[in-house]
Design a protein around this motif. Structure first.
Motif, mmCIF file in Angstrom:
data_model
loop_
_atom_site.group_PDB
_atom_site.id
_atom_site.type_symbol
_atom_site.label_atom_id
_atom_site.label_comp_id
_atom_site.label_asym_id
_atom_site.label_seq_id
_atom_site.Cartn_x
_atom_site.Cartn_y
_atom_site.Cartn_z
ATOM 1 N N ALA A 51 0.846 -1.201 0.000
ATOM 2 C CA ALA A 51 0.000 0.000 0.000
ATOM 3 C C ALA A 51 0.883 1.253 0.000
ATOM 4 N N THR A 52 1.985 1.192 0.772
ATOM 5 C CA THR A 52 2.907 2.330 0.827
ATOM 6 C C THR A 52 3.510 2.568 -0.554
ATOM 7 N N ARG A 53 3.825 1.455 -1.231
ATOM 8 C CA ARG A 53 4.418 1.581 -2.561
ATOM 9 C C ARG A 53 3.433 2.259 -3.524
ATOM 10 N N MET A 54 2.160 1.852 -3.444
ATOM 11 C CA MET A 54 1.166 2.486 -4.319
ATOM 12 C C MET A 54 1.040 3.977 -4.007
ATOM 13 N N ALA A 55 1.059 4.286 -2.719
ATOM 14 C CA ALA A 55 0.911 5.694 -2.321
ATOM 15 C C ALA A 55 2.102 6.502 -2.843
ATOM 16 N N ARG A 56 3.325 5.909 -2.753
ATOM 17 C CA ARG A 56 4.524 6.622 -3.207
ATOM 18 C C ARG A 56 4.457 6.861 -4.719
ATOM 19 N N LEU A 57 3.975 5.832 -5.401
ATOM 20 C CA LEU A 57 3.864 5.951 -6.856
ATOM 21 C C LEU A 57 2.897 7.076 -7.236
ATOM 22 N N ILE A 58 1.770 7.115 -6.545
ATOM 23 C CA ILE A 58 0.785 8.165 -6.850
ATOM 24 C C ILE A 58 1.356 9.544 -6.511
ATOM 25 N N ASP A 59 2.058 9.630 -5.372
ATOM 26 C CA ASP A 59 2.701 10.916 -5.008
ATOM 27 C C ASP A 59 3.667 11.361 -6.098
ATOM 28 N N ASP A 60 4.512 10.412 -6.561
ATOM 29 C CA ASP A 60 5.517 10.758 -7.577
ATOM 30 C C ASP A 60 4.846 11.153 -8.888
ATOM 31 N N LEU A 61 3.793 10.422 -9.247
ATOM 32 C CA LEU A 61 3.090 10.750 -10.503
ATOM 33 C C LEU A 61 2.491 12.154 -10.421
ATOM 34 N N LEU A 62 1.905 12.472 -9.254
ATOM 35 C CA LEU A 62 1.302 13.800 -9.092
ATOM 36 C C LEU A 62 2.375 14.892 -9.109
ATOM 37 N N SER A 63 3.498 14.622 -8.424
ATOM 38 C CA SER A 63 4.584 15.626 -8.408
ATOM 39 C C SER A 63 5.070 15.852 -9.826
ATOM 40 N N LEU A 64 5.223 14.756 -10.571
ATOM 41 C CA LEU A 64 5.726 14.871 -11.933
ATOM 42 C C LEU A 64 4.780 15.695 -12.804
ATOM 43 N N SER A 65 3.485 15.422 -12.687
ATOM 44 C CA SER A 65 2.565 16.171 -13.551
ATOM 45 C C SER A 65 2.515 17.635 -13.113
ATOM 46 N N ARG A 66 2.651 17.889 -11.795
ATOM 47 C CA ARG A 66 2.646 19.292 -11.332
ATOM 48 C C ARG A 66 3.880 20.020 -11.861
ATOM 49 N N ILE A 67 5.028 19.352 -11.758
ATOM 50 C CA ILE A 67 6.269 19.998 -12.215
ATOM 51 C C ILE A 67 6.218 20.227 -13.719
ATOM 52 N N GLU A 68 5.690 19.261 -14.458
ATOM 53 C CA GLU A 68 5.632 19.430 -15.909
ATOM 54 C C GLU A 68 4.732 20.604 -16.291
ATOM 55 N N LEU A 69 3.644 20.757 -15.535
ATOM 56 C CA LEU A 69 2.727 21.868 -15.834
ATOM 57 C C LEU A 69 3.374 23.224 -15.578
ATOM 58 N N THR A 70 4.265 23.250 -14.565
ATOM 59 C CA THR A 70 4.839 24.551 -14.186
ATOM 60 C C THR A 70 6.287 24.689 -14.661
ATOM 61 N N GLU A 71 6.705 23.771 -15.564
ATOM 62 C CA GLU A 71 8.115 23.746 -15.942
ATOM 63 C C GLU A 71 8.600 25.064 -16.552
ATOM 64 N N HIS A 72 7.675 25.785 -17.210
ATOM 65 C CA HIS A 72 8.079 27.038 -17.858
ATOM 66 C C HIS A 72 8.075 28.221 -16.878
ATOM 67 N N VAL A 73 7.557 27.989 -15.653
ATOM 68 C CA VAL A 73 7.541 29.087 -14.672
ATOM 69 C C VAL A 73 8.760 28.910 -13.763
ATOM 70 N N HIS A 74 9.696 29.843 -13.850
ATOM 71 C CA HIS A 74 10.926 29.664 -13.082
ATOM 72 C C HIS A 74 10.773 30.254 -11.685
ATOM 73 N N PRO A 75 11.149 29.469 -10.651
ATOM 74 C CA PRO A 75 11.034 29.983 -9.280
ATOM 75 C C PRO A 75 11.898 31.237 -9.107
ATOM 76 N N ASP A 76 11.448 32.154 -8.227
ATOM 77 C CA ASP A 76 12.190 33.419 -8.131
ATOM 78 C C ASP A 76 12.627 33.774 -6.712
ATOM 79 N N LYS A 77 12.524 32.776 -5.779
ATOM 80 C CA LYS A 77 12.940 33.092 -4.394
ATOM 81 C C LYS A 77 14.391 32.659 -4.192
ATOM 82 N N PRO A 78 15.232 33.571 -3.653
ATOM 83 C CA PRO A 78 16.611 33.155 -3.399
ATOM 84 C C PRO A 78 16.669 32.131 -2.261
ATOM 85 N N VAL A 79 17.347 31.024 -2.495
ATOM 86 C CA VAL A 79 17.502 30.007 -1.435
ATOM 87 C C VAL A 79 18.962 29.572 -1.407
ATOM 88 N N ASP A 80 19.384 29.097 -0.225
ATOM 89 C CA ASP A 80 20.782 28.667 -0.088
ATOM 90 C C ASP A 80 20.879 27.149 -0.312
#
Ligand code: ADP
Length: 372
Positions: free
Chosen positions: A187-216
């Motif tokens: 069950a944990t594996r399925m949850a991790r897979l779904i988390d990764d799939l969601l992160s991937l689709s979120r990142i792909e959607l925002t790939e053209h928007v570059h973050p602008d906060k300075p971080v170390d």
């Protein structure tokens, strides 16, 4: 003449105007029109012979020459048929065809008789390149097939154990505990897979928007290595980190960059554990558009054979699927790393030699101290 009779039979086509006879002035005009079209285009005269073709058309059919009959110039029976039909009906036609040589390509040919008093029986052929669309369709189909397969495997295990717990293991307390533990892992594996799939689709959607906060970066990487100390101890691996005295400021999303370095250090601890050591180093270098911060995560494990290196960041690509599954991997980690770094205008560089460990270097544009 292949098309001569067909074109000639049409009663709604006006008698050949100057353009149809492709006099020098009208040919020049036709040439200018097809040259301005973004797709490959050719014009045939009423006899089905080529009058003009633009540069994109000559890429598809390098042998195109004025005066040639279409059947010789293109050698594509589907298009010759479509032209014949368009000529006899006066209606436009669309036909799809593919080329296998030198590489697979797909096209839609739009065949349109140029009607009206000025059309003069001319036929316009426009070739729309469908290759990028086909490639995306293939990638999407592969992705859905892979994601479903990855989800189906733990689901099948879960449902098998549910049946066993309802049946033969119903009254066996020891077996029940063991099966429940396995079910939890799945069950944990399925949850991790779904988390990764969601992160991937979120990142792909925002790939053209570059973050602008300075971080170390140094602080982020330190925090990651601290949080992975338990895993390192568990795997009997020492993490060596040599942070620079000064911070390394990049424009970024703290959480996303944390995931990047978690993925890289976790992979080094999991797949490179036999090397007993993982080193994390920092450097700066000149990149294509200014100074870059480099964070290199190096392990001393079995490394990765050269043929796998270019494919490692593809979704679901693993060198050894069973090892990845045993480690709780989803095959999406490095794909996430790549897309996150793209979004940060950065990139990942992978170097390895089988037997000598692997180095994953994240490169990100540095913010100059003056602009901070
Ligand atoms: P996974 O979830 O399988 O770890 P990743 O995308 O993070 O997915 O990695 C893809 C594959 O790359 C892994 O399955 C493994 O085969 C290989 N790999 C990643 N990092 C290393 C490493 N440090 N050493 C050897 N192989 C690695």
């Amino acid at each position: 003449m292949i098309f001569g009779s067909l074109f000639g039979r049409r009663s709604d086509v006006a008698a050949p105007a100057a353009a149809a006879d492709s006099g020098p002035a009208s040919t020049a005009l036709l040439e200018a029109v097809v040259a301005g079209m973004p797709d490959a285009a050719i014009v045939l005269n009423r006899e089905g012979r080529l009058i003009v073709a633009n540069a994109a058309a000559r890429v598809i059919a390098p042998a195109l020459a004025p005066g040639q009959p279409l059947s010789l110039a293109l050698r594509m029976p589907e298009i010759v048929d479509a032209v014949r039909q368009a000529a006899s009906t006066g209606e436009p036609r669309r036909v799809e065809f593919s080329q296998r040589v030198p590489v697979d390509r797909w096209f839609a040919a739009h065949v349109a008789p140029l009607g009206g008093p000025h059309g003069g029986g001319l036929m316009l052929l426009v070739f729309q390149d469908l290759t990028p669309l086909r490639r995306i369709e293939e990638m999407r189909a592969d992705f859905v097939a892979n994601a479903s397969h990855e989800l189906r495997t733990p689901l099948a295990a879960l449902s098998g154990f549910i049946d066993t717990l309802r049946g033969s293991a119903r009254d066996d307390a020891t077996a029940r505990e063991r099966f429940l533990a396995i079910m939890k892992t799945q069950a944990t594996r399925m949850a991790r897979l779904i988390d990764d799939l969601l992160s991937l689709s979120r990142i792909e959607l925002t790939e053209h928007v570059h973050p602008d906060k300075p971080v170390d970066l140094v602080a982020i990487v330190r925090q990651v290595t601290d949080s992975l100390q338990t895993l390192a101890l568990d795997r009997n691996v020492a993490i060596e980190i040599t942070p620079p005295a000064d911070p390394m400021i990049v424009l970024g999303d703290r959480d996303e960059l944390t995931r990047v370095f978690e993925n890289l250090v976790e992979n080094a601890l999991k797949y490179g554990a036999s090397g007993k050591k993982v080193s994390v180093g920092f450097a700066t270098a000149k990149g294509p558009s200014g100074a870059e911060a480099l964070v290199a995560v190096r392990d001393y494990g079995p490394g990765i054979a050269a043929e796998h290196l270019p494919r490692l960041t593809e979704r679901f690509y693993r060198v050894d699927v069973s090892q990845s599954r045993a480690e709780g991997g989803t095959g999406l980690g490095l794909s996430l790393v790549k897309h996150t770094l793209n979004r940060h205008r950065g990139r990942i560089q992978i170097e390895s030699e089988a037997g000598k460990g692997a180095t994953f270097t994240a490169r990100l544009p540095l913010v100059h101290s003056e602009s901070r």
